[in-house]
Scaffold this motif. Sequence first.
Motif, PDB file in Angstrom:
ATOM      1  N   GLU A   6      49.798  30.225  31.034  1.00 40.01           N
ATOM      2  CA  GLU A   6      48.769  31.127  30.496  1.00 40.01           C
ATOM      3  C   GLU A   6      48.237  30.603  29.166  1.00 40.01           C
ATOM      4  O   GLU A   6      48.945  29.919  28.431  1.00 40.01           O
ATOM      5  CB  GLU A   6      49.322  32.545  30.269  1.00 40.01           C
ATOM      6  N   SER A   7      47.007  30.975  28.870  1.00 39.74           N
ATOM      7  CA  SER A   7      46.405  30.658  27.577  1.00 39.74           C
ATOM      8  C   SER A   7      45.332  31.689  27.280  1.00 39.74           C
ATOM      9  O   SER A   7      44.946  32.469  28.163  1.00 39.74           O
ATOM     10  CB  SER A   7      45.807  29.251  27.584  1.00 39.74           C
ATOM     11  N   ALA A  23      46.550  28.662  34.466  1.00 41.42           N
ATOM     12  CA  ALA A  23      46.380  27.437  35.249  1.00 41.42           C
ATOM     13  C   ALA A  23      47.595  27.217  36.122  1.00 41.42           C
ATOM     14  O   ALA A  23      48.738  27.289  35.650  1.00 41.42           O
ATOM     15  CB  ALA A  23      46.170  26.257  34.315  1.00 41.42           C
ATOM     16  N   ALA A  24      47.341  26.913  37.394  1.00 38.78           N
ATOM     17  CA  ALA A  24      48.423  26.718  38.355  1.00 38.78           C
ATOM     18  C   ALA A  24      48.511  25.265  38.774  1.00 38.78           C
ATOM     19  O   ALA A  24      47.491  24.583  38.908  1.00 38.78           O
ATOM     20  CB  ALA A  24      48.188  27.592  39.574  1.00 38.78           C
ATOM     21  N   SER A  25      49.720  24.812  39.021  1.00 39.76           N
ATOM     22  CA  SER A  25      49.924  23.454  39.506  1.00 39.76           C
ATOM     23  C   SER A  25      51.159  23.427  40.388  1.00 39.76           C
ATOM     24  O   SER A  25      52.004  24.310  40.329  1.00 39.76           O
ATOM     25  CB  SER A  25      50.101  22.477  38.347  1.00 39.76           C
ATOM     26  N   GLY A  26      51.221  22.420  41.224  1.00 41.10           N
ATOM     27  CA  GLY A  26      52.420  22.226  42.023  1.00 41.10           C
ATOM     28  C   GLY A  26      52.227  22.458  43.503  1.00 41.10           C
ATOM     29  O   GLY A  26      52.828  21.792  44.307  1.00 41.10           O
ATOM     30  N   ARG A  27      51.412  23.432  43.869  1.00 45.53           N
ATOM     31  CA  ARG A  27      51.160  23.697  45.278  1.00 45.53           C
ATOM     32  C   ARG A  27      49.734  24.204  45.448  1.00 45.53           C
ATOM     33  O   ARG A  27      49.047  24.471  44.492  1.00 45.53           O
ATOM     34  CB  ARG A  27      52.164  24.704  45.830  1.00 45.53           C
ATOM     35  N   THR A  28      49.310  24.333  46.674  1.00 45.44           N
ATOM     36  CA  THR A  28      47.948  24.755  46.979  1.00 45.44           C
ATOM     37  C   THR A  28      47.690  26.146  46.418  1.00 45.44           C
ATOM     38  O   THR A  28      48.328  27.119  46.823  1.00 45.44           O
ATOM     39  CB  THR A  28      47.702  24.745  48.488  1.00 45.44           C
ATOM     40  N   PHE A  29      46.727  26.225  45.508  1.00 46.91           N
ATOM     41  CA  PHE A  29      46.460  27.484  44.823  1.00 46.91           C
ATOM     42  C   PHE A  29      46.010  28.561  45.795  1.00 46.91           C
ATOM     43  O   PHE A  29      46.324  29.742  45.624  1.00 46.91           O
ATOM     44  CB  PHE A  29      45.405  27.226  43.749  1.00 46.91           C
ATOM     45  N   ARG A  30      45.275  28.163  46.823  1.00 45.45           N
ATOM     46  CA  ARG A  30      44.771  29.142  47.792  1.00 45.45           C
ATOM     47  C   ARG A  30      45.889  29.824  48.574  1.00 45.45           C
ATOM     48  O   ARG A  30      45.657  30.829  49.233  1.00 45.45           O
ATOM     49  CB  ARG A  30      43.829  28.452  48.782  1.00 45.45           C
ATOM     50  N   LYS A  65      40.973  49.961  34.061  1.00 42.54           N
ATOM     51  CA  LYS A  65      39.788  50.007  34.926  1.00 42.54           C
ATOM     52  C   LYS A  65      38.529  50.168  34.104  1.00 42.54           C
ATOM     53  O   LYS A  65      38.466  50.988  33.185  1.00 42.54           O
ATOM     54  CB  LYS A  65      39.904  51.167  35.920  1.00 42.54           C
ATOM     55  N   GLY A  66      37.520  49.384  34.439  1.00 44.22           N
ATOM     56  CA  GLY A  66      36.255  49.444  33.728  1.00 44.22           C
ATOM     57  C   GLY A  66      36.220  48.608  32.465  1.00 44.22           C
ATOM     58  O   GLY A  66      35.152  48.405  31.890  1.00 44.22           O
ATOM     59  N   ARG A  67      37.366  48.103  32.025  1.00 46.94           N
ATOM     60  CA  ARG A  67      37.436  47.277  30.823  1.00 46.94           C
ATOM     61  C   ARG A  67      37.867  45.848  31.116  1.00 46.94           C
ATOM     62  O   ARG A  67      37.409  44.918  30.455  1.00 46.94           O
ATOM     63  CB  ARG A  67      38.410  47.890  29.818  1.00 46.94           C
ATOM     64  N   PHE A  68      38.763  45.678  32.079  1.00 46.02           N
ATOM     65  CA  PHE A  68      39.299  44.360  32.421  1.00 46.02           C
ATOM     66  C   PHE A  68      38.743  43.913  33.771  1.00 46.02           C
ATOM     67  O   PHE A  68      38.523  44.739  34.667  1.00 46.02           O
ATOM     68  CB  PHE A  68      40.826  44.395  32.513  1.00 46.02           C
ATOM     69  N   THR A  69      38.582  42.599  33.923  1.00 45.09           N
ATOM     70  CA  THR A  69      38.148  42.022  35.190  1.00 45.09           C
ATOM     71  C   THR A  69      38.998  40.808  35.511  1.00 45.09           C
ATOM     72  O   THR A  69      39.109  39.890  34.694  1.00 45.09           O
ATOM     73  CB  THR A  69      36.673  41.603  35.131  1.00 45.09           C
ATOM     74  N   ILE A  70      39.582  40.818  36.693  1.00 44.76           N
ATOM     75  CA  ILE A  70      40.351  39.662  37.161  1.00 44.76           C
ATOM     76  C   ILE A  70      39.474  38.843  38.093  1.00 44.76           C
ATOM     77  O   ILE A  70      38.693  39.390  38.879  1.00 44.76           O
ATOM     78  CB  ILE A  70      41.657  40.108  37.857  1.00 44.76           C
ATOM     79  N   SER A  71      39.604  37.530  37.998  1.00 43.38           N
ATOM     80  CA  SER A  71      38.850  36.638  38.881  1.00 43.38           C
ATOM     81  C   SER A  71      39.633  35.343  39.042  1.00 43.38           C
ATOM     82  O   SER A  71      40.592  35.098  38.319  1.00 43.38           O
ATOM     83  CB  SER A  71      37.457  36.359  38.313  1.00 43.38           C
ATOM     84  N   ARG A  72      39.205  34.530  39.992  1.00 38.89           N
ATOM     85  CA  ARG A  72      39.875  33.246  40.196  1.00 38.89           C
ATOM     86  C   ARG A  72      38.854  32.203  40.591  1.00 38.89           C
ATOM     87  O   ARG A  72      37.817  32.508  41.197  1.00 38.89           O
ATOM     88  CB  ARG A  72      40.974  33.360  41.261  1.00 38.89           C
ATOM     89  N   ASP A  73      39.181  30.975  40.264  1.00 33.11           N
ATOM     90  CA  ASP A  73      38.388  29.816  40.665  1.00 33.11           C
ATOM     91  C   ASP A  73      39.340  28.887  41.401  1.00 33.11           C
ATOM     92  O   ASP A  73      40.117  28.160  40.771  1.00 33.11           O
ATOM     93  CB  ASP A  73      37.767  29.136  39.448  1.00 33.11           C
ATOM     94  N   THR A  78      42.751  28.185  38.849  1.00 33.25           N
ATOM     95  CA  THR A  78      42.870  29.033  37.670  1.00 33.25           C
ATOM     96  C   THR A  78      42.514  30.484  38.008  1.00 33.25           C
ATOM     97  O   THR A  78      41.560  30.726  38.767  1.00 33.25           O
ATOM     98  CB  THR A  78      41.963  28.538  36.535  1.00 33.25           C
ATOM     99  N   VAL A  79      43.268  31.393  37.416  1.00 32.90           N
ATOM    100  CA  VAL A  79      42.951  32.812  37.495  1.00 32.90           C
ATOM    101  C   VAL A  79      42.666  33.298  36.069  1.00 32.90           C
ATOM    102  O   VAL A  79      43.271  32.805  35.107  1.00 32.90           O
ATOM    103  CB  VAL A  79      44.089  33.616  38.153  1.00 32.90           C
ATOM    104  N   TYR A  80      41.735  34.234  35.957  1.00 27.51           N
ATOM    105  CA  TYR A  80      41.286  34.713  34.661  1.00 27.51           C
ATOM    106  C   TYR A  80      41.489  36.220  34.536  1.00 27.51           C
ATOM    107  O   TYR A  80      41.507  36.939  35.535  1.00 27.51           O
ATOM    108  CB  TYR A  80      39.795  34.407  34.473  1.00 27.51           C
ATOM    109  N   LEU A  81      41.590  36.652  33.295  1.00 23.47           N
ATOM    110  CA  LEU A  81      41.567  38.075  33.006  1.00 23.47           C
ATOM    111  C   LEU A  81      40.619  38.286  31.829  1.00 23.47           C
ATOM    112  O   LEU A  81      40.953  37.929  30.697  1.00 23.47           O
ATOM    113  CB  LEU A  81      42.955  38.618  32.677  1.00 23.47           C
ATOM    114  N   GLN A  82      39.443  38.805  32.125  1.00 26.89           N
ATOM    115  CA  GLN A  82      38.485  39.139  31.077  1.00 26.89           C
ATOM    116  C   GLN A  82      38.806  40.539  30.565  1.00 26.89           C
ATOM    117  O   GLN A  82      38.819  41.489  31.352  1.00 26.89           O
ATOM    118  CB  GLN A  82      37.064  39.087  31.616  1.00 26.89           C
ATOM    119  N   MET A  83      39.054  40.630  29.273  1.00 30.54           N
ATOM    120  CA  MET A  83      39.448  41.910  28.672  1.00 30.54           C
ATOM    121  C   MET A  83      38.405  42.317  27.635  1.00 30.54           C
ATOM    122  O   MET A  83      38.211  41.617  26.642  1.00 30.54           O
ATOM    123  CB  MET A  83      40.829  41.773  28.018  1.00 30.54           C
ATOM    124  N   ASN A  84      37.750  43.431  27.893  1.00 30.67           N
ATOM    125  CA  ASN A  84      36.731  43.958  26.992  1.00 30.67           C
ATOM    126  C   ASN A  84      37.169  45.310  26.443  1.00 30.67           C
ATOM    127  O   ASN A  84      38.087  45.945  26.980  1.00 30.67           O
ATOM    128  CB  ASN A  84      35.407  44.112  27.724  1.00 30.67           C
TER     129      ASN A  84
END
Length: 125
Positions: A6-7, A23-30, A65-73, A78-84
């Motif tokens: 995490e960062s 950030a993930a490493s080592g195996r298939t992220f999907r 809810k309504g403040r945070f958004t989780i997403s992934r690429d 990588t998975v993200y957490l946008q916190m507003n």
Amino acid sequence: QVQLVESGGGLVQTGGSLRLSCAASGRTFRAYAMGWFRQAPGKQRAFVAALNWSGDSTRYADSVKGRFTISRDNAKNTVYLQMNSLKPEDTAVYFCAAGDKNLGVITLTRLYDSWGQGTQVTVSS
């Protein structure tokens, strides 16, 4: 197993924003469903947000809810957490976790197989 790092944590004022990355490493992220949890001093680790392997299904704790958004690429593993609109009660160590994608969206701590080391988020009042 997958390794998770995490960062993006830090100190922010009430009402501010942060974006956490894992950030993930080592195996298939999907192959993994992903989630974010947090742990405040003296409290148990608590669910924050989660999404399935493709990112098209998500779940959130009521408190974010309504403040945070989780997403992934998946191309960037990588998975993200946008916190507003951060609040002092959001102060905690934030952890990302990976679990079996066949479980869909995972909200239970015990169903995750791999965990990152955590990143500190501090919201000042």
